[in-house]
Design a protein around this motif. Structure first.
Motif, short mmCIF file in Angstrom:
data_model
loop_
_atom_site.label_atom_id
_atom_site.label_comp_id
_atom_site.label_asym_id
_atom_site.label_seq_id
_atom_site.Cartn_x
_atom_site.Cartn_y
_atom_site.Cartn_z
N UNK A 22 0.83 -1.20 0.00
CA UNK A 22 0.00 0.00 0.00
C UNK A 22 0.87 1.25 0.00
N UNK A 23 0.28 2.38 -0.39
CA UNK A 23 1.03 3.62 -0.52
C UNK A 23 1.78 4.03 0.73
N UNK A 24 1.15 3.82 1.91
CA UNK A 24 1.78 4.24 3.16
C UNK A 24 3.09 3.52 3.39
N UNK A 59 6.01 4.25 0.50
CA UNK A 59 6.81 5.46 0.71
C UNK A 59 7.96 5.17 1.66
N UNK A 60 7.68 4.47 2.75
CA UNK A 60 8.73 4.11 3.70
C UNK A 60 9.73 3.16 3.07
N UNK A 61 9.25 2.25 2.22
CA UNK A 61 10.14 1.28 1.58
C UNK A 61 11.09 1.98 0.61
N UNK A 62 10.58 2.96 -0.13
CA UNK A 62 11.40 3.65 -1.13
C UNK A 62 12.35 4.66 -0.50
N UNK A 63 11.84 5.44 0.45
CA UNK A 63 12.59 6.58 0.96
C UNK A 63 13.05 6.43 2.41
N UNK A 64 12.64 5.34 3.07
CA UNK A 64 13.07 5.12 4.45
C UNK A 64 12.27 5.96 5.43
N UNK A 65 12.53 5.76 6.71
CA UNK A 65 11.84 6.56 7.73
C UNK A 65 12.77 6.77 8.92
N UNK A 66 12.45 7.79 9.69
CA UNK A 66 13.18 8.09 10.91
C UNK A 66 12.52 7.39 12.09
N UNK A 67 13.28 7.23 13.15
CA UNK A 67 12.73 6.61 14.35
C UNK A 67 11.59 7.47 14.90
N UNK A 68 10.46 6.82 15.20
CA UNK A 68 9.30 7.52 15.74
C UNK A 68 8.44 8.19 14.70
N UNK A 69 8.71 7.94 13.40
CA UNK A 69 7.92 8.59 12.35
C UNK A 69 6.48 8.12 12.39
N UNK A 74 14.57 14.77 -10.37
CA UNK A 74 15.00 16.10 -10.74
C UNK A 74 16.18 16.59 -9.89
N UNK A 75 16.07 16.39 -8.56
CA UNK A 75 17.04 16.98 -7.63
C UNK A 75 18.02 15.98 -7.04
N UNK A 76 17.77 14.68 -7.22
CA UNK A 76 18.59 13.62 -6.64
C UNK A 76 18.67 13.73 -5.12
N UNK A 77 17.60 14.18 -4.51
CA UNK A 77 17.52 14.23 -3.05
C UNK A 77 16.07 14.11 -2.62
N UNK A 78 15.88 13.70 -1.36
CA UNK A 78 14.54 13.50 -0.83
C UNK A 78 14.62 13.54 0.69
N UNK A 79 13.46 13.49 1.33
CA UNK A 79 13.36 13.43 2.79
C UNK A 79 12.80 12.07 3.18
N UNK A 80 13.40 11.45 4.18
CA UNK A 80 12.79 10.24 4.74
C UNK A 80 11.45 10.58 5.36
N UNK A 81 10.61 9.56 5.55
CA UNK A 81 9.34 9.76 6.24
C UNK A 81 9.65 10.20 7.67
N UNK A 82 9.12 11.35 8.05
CA UNK A 82 9.39 11.90 9.37
C UNK A 82 10.73 12.57 9.49
N UNK A 83 11.48 12.70 8.40
CA UNK A 83 12.81 13.29 8.45
C UNK A 83 12.79 14.80 8.23
N UNK A 84 13.80 15.47 8.74
CA UNK A 84 13.94 16.92 8.59
C UNK A 84 15.19 17.28 7.79
N UNK A 85 15.97 16.28 7.43
CA UNK A 85 17.21 16.52 6.71
C UNK A 85 17.15 15.77 5.38
#
Length: 543
Positions: free
Chosen positions: A211-213, A216-226, A267-278
């Motif tokens: 599922x989509x939820x 997203x985590x599988x593709x881009x990862x997630x932070x602890x507590x996301x 386009x940018x070769x960058x992304x944010x993890x789920x719950x990430x700020x960096x």
């Protein structure tokens, strides 16, 4: 140091055996449970460091096992496994405290990566593990290259290989088009193997398997507590594919919201993890595949036009096997050698009548169907069974209702998907490999099923034949103004319901026989029976 103890919970013996041998050779101490009740008993009486838990099991589901285990204070990491692509059970499992989720089929490396993340520093050192010699579980793909090679003598496939050689080192995105089972993953791996990135990871993601939820985590990862259950940070597939190639299979199934995030990565070769700020920077080559008509999906609002043109720098269309029949014999010979060694079957060549039947058959499942047929021959060692099956399939009327593919996933799909050939007019600004095509009759339109009011009650009279008890109406359509996509899904579900009901009545409600004839797994049939609101008349035979 004591070996790490892993409990494998699955009702299928072949899966338990395979995972036990595979993980045992990797350094784990493995015990197995065949049911949810047995698993809970073993968890209460023993100490385990991790649990591999199948979702769909009879009597007690994996989710119920997980709920009881967590409510009883169990704290070991639980990795949920399921072959039902796109099920909401994955989201529910993560909210109930599952550490991770794996969609079947999955690779050996992927399984070990998930276990390593769940166990942290306690995971055993990674070893090069060969698959067990008696591996028979069809759920795992343990070979480094999916145990497939590009074998073809047809002009169309030679042109495809020539184009692969020309674009392999260019680092441009590639869009692979073709029916299910035509070899899109083989081409993707060939592109990676011929590129300068060949010494780096090749990561495959099936966009229809989650599922989509969770995708997203599988593709881009997630932070602890996301989110609930995110007890540790997890790198996504894009990070794992840094400097290598990421293969996004069934890109047409990706949700619009995720398509926007994928466009940003391209386009940018960058992304944010789920719950990430960096932001996270990656350098991954992207190869995508689909058996859908993406231009039609754009018109329906299901696919972003800007993402389509970003991905469609070079498009390669793979023709179905019925349009390159000269490849049937070389492929048959290859699979015969492969599975003849694997099963020690002693089958070295096929009778002339079998080869002739193979040459005459249309192979709606393409190369994958041919491979499975040869594999069956090597196991059963009885050509008459295969000939009967091919003869029955060839005699099937063209107007017979086909199972819709709205619920499928990946090249595999819930029903071993058989799709219409992709027909997309080439864009003048895009380099496209043209393949010869033949006219294909449009798929039959299922007869509309009249809908009963949601609150209607159908009286159930006493019948001499319990299998003639009428079925309740299908689940009501969602309230409000339906979208075109909702209407399509509803129509697919109704057609699917009719096909399943017809087969159940033909087999006197023997679900295992019905699943075999429908060419789906027994678990998938049970799932669809529940989803479609089909009631077994034997349950009310005494009324």
């Amino acid at each position: 140091m004591d070996r790490i103890a892993v409990l494998v919970v699955d009702d299928e013996e072949s899966v338990r055996t395979f995972l036990s041998e595979l993980l045992g050779s990797a350094g784990y101490q493995v015990r197995c449970a065949a049911s949810g009740a047995q698993a809970l008993e073993m968890l209460s009486g023993g100490s385990f460091d991790a649990v591999l838990l199948d979702v769909v099991m009879p009597e007690m589901s994996g989710l119920e096992v997980l709920r009881r285990y967590r409510s009883g204070g169990g704290g070991a990491p639980v990795i949920v496994l399921s072959a039902l692509a796109g099920a909401d059970d994955a989201v529910r499992a993560m909210k109930m405290g599952a550490s991770d989720y794996l969609a079947k089929p999955f690779g050996n490396d992927e399984l070990q990566d998930v276990l390593a993340r769940a166990l942290g520093t306690r995971a055993p050192e990674r070893q090069a593990v060969a698959p067990p010699p008696r591996a028979v579980a069809p759920l795992l793909d343990t070979s480094p290259d999916a145990a497939r090679v590009l074998i073809s003598t047809s002009p169309a496939m030679r042109r495809a290989r020539a184009l692969v050689e020309r674009i392999a080192d260019t680092d441009v995105p590639v869009l692979l088009l073709g029916e299910s089972g035509t070899g899109k993953e083989v081409i993707a791996r060939e592109i990676h193997a011929r590129s300068q990135r060949r010494g780096k990871p090749f990561i495959k993601v099936n966009c229809a398997a989650l599922p989509g939820e969770l995708l997203e985590s599988e593709l881009f990862g997630h932070e602890r507590g996301a989110f609930t259950g995110a007890t540790a940070e997890k790198p996504g597939k894009f990070e794992l594919a840094d400097q290598g190639t990421i293969f996004l299979d069934e890109i047409g199934e990706m949700a619009i919201r995720l398509q926007a995030k994928l466009l940003q990565v391209l386009q940018d070769e960058e992304f944010f993890r789920v719950g990430g700020k960096k932001s996270v920077r990656v350098d991954s080559r992207v190869v995508v595949a689909t058996n859908r008509d993406l231009e039609k999906e754009i018109a329906l609002g299901n696919f972003r036009e800007d993402l389509y043109y970003r991905l469609n720098v070079v498009a390669i269309r793979l023709p179905p096997l019925r349009e390159r029949r000269e490849d049937v014999v070389p492929l048959t010979d290859h699979f015969l050698k492969k599975y003849g060694r694997h099963y020690i079957s002693g089958v070295s060549e096929l009778p002339r009548e079998v080869l002739q039947a193979f040459a005459d058959y249309d192979w709606p499942g393409n190369v994958r169907e041919l491979e499975n047929m040869v594999r069956r021959l090597c196991v059963l060692k009885d050509a008459t069974l295969v000939l009967d099956e091919l003869s029955a399939a060839s005699r099937a009327p063209a107007s017979a209702p086909s199972l819709p593919t709205a619920y499928g996933g990946g090249d595999e799909g819930l029903y071993g998907r058989v799709e219409e050939p992709v027909r997309m007019p080439p864009s003048s600004s895009v380099q496209v490999l043209e393949m010869p095509s033949r006219g294909v009759a449009p798929a039959p339109v299922p007869t509309p099923v009249p809908l009963e009011p949601a609150n209607s009650v159908i009286p159930t009279p006493r019948y001499a034949n319990p299998f003639d008890v009428p079925q309740p109406p299908p689940p009501p359509a969602p309230a409000g103004e339906p979208s075109l996509k909702d209407i399509g899904k509803r129509a697919a579900m109704l057609a699917e319901r009719e096909a399943i009901l017809a087969m159940l009545q033909r087999t006197a409600w023997n679900k295992r026989r019905a699943a075999t004839k429908l060419r789906i797994s027994y678990k998938a049939l049970l799932y669809k029976i529940k989803e479609c609101g089909i009631i077994d008349p034997r349950a009310s035979a005494e009324l």
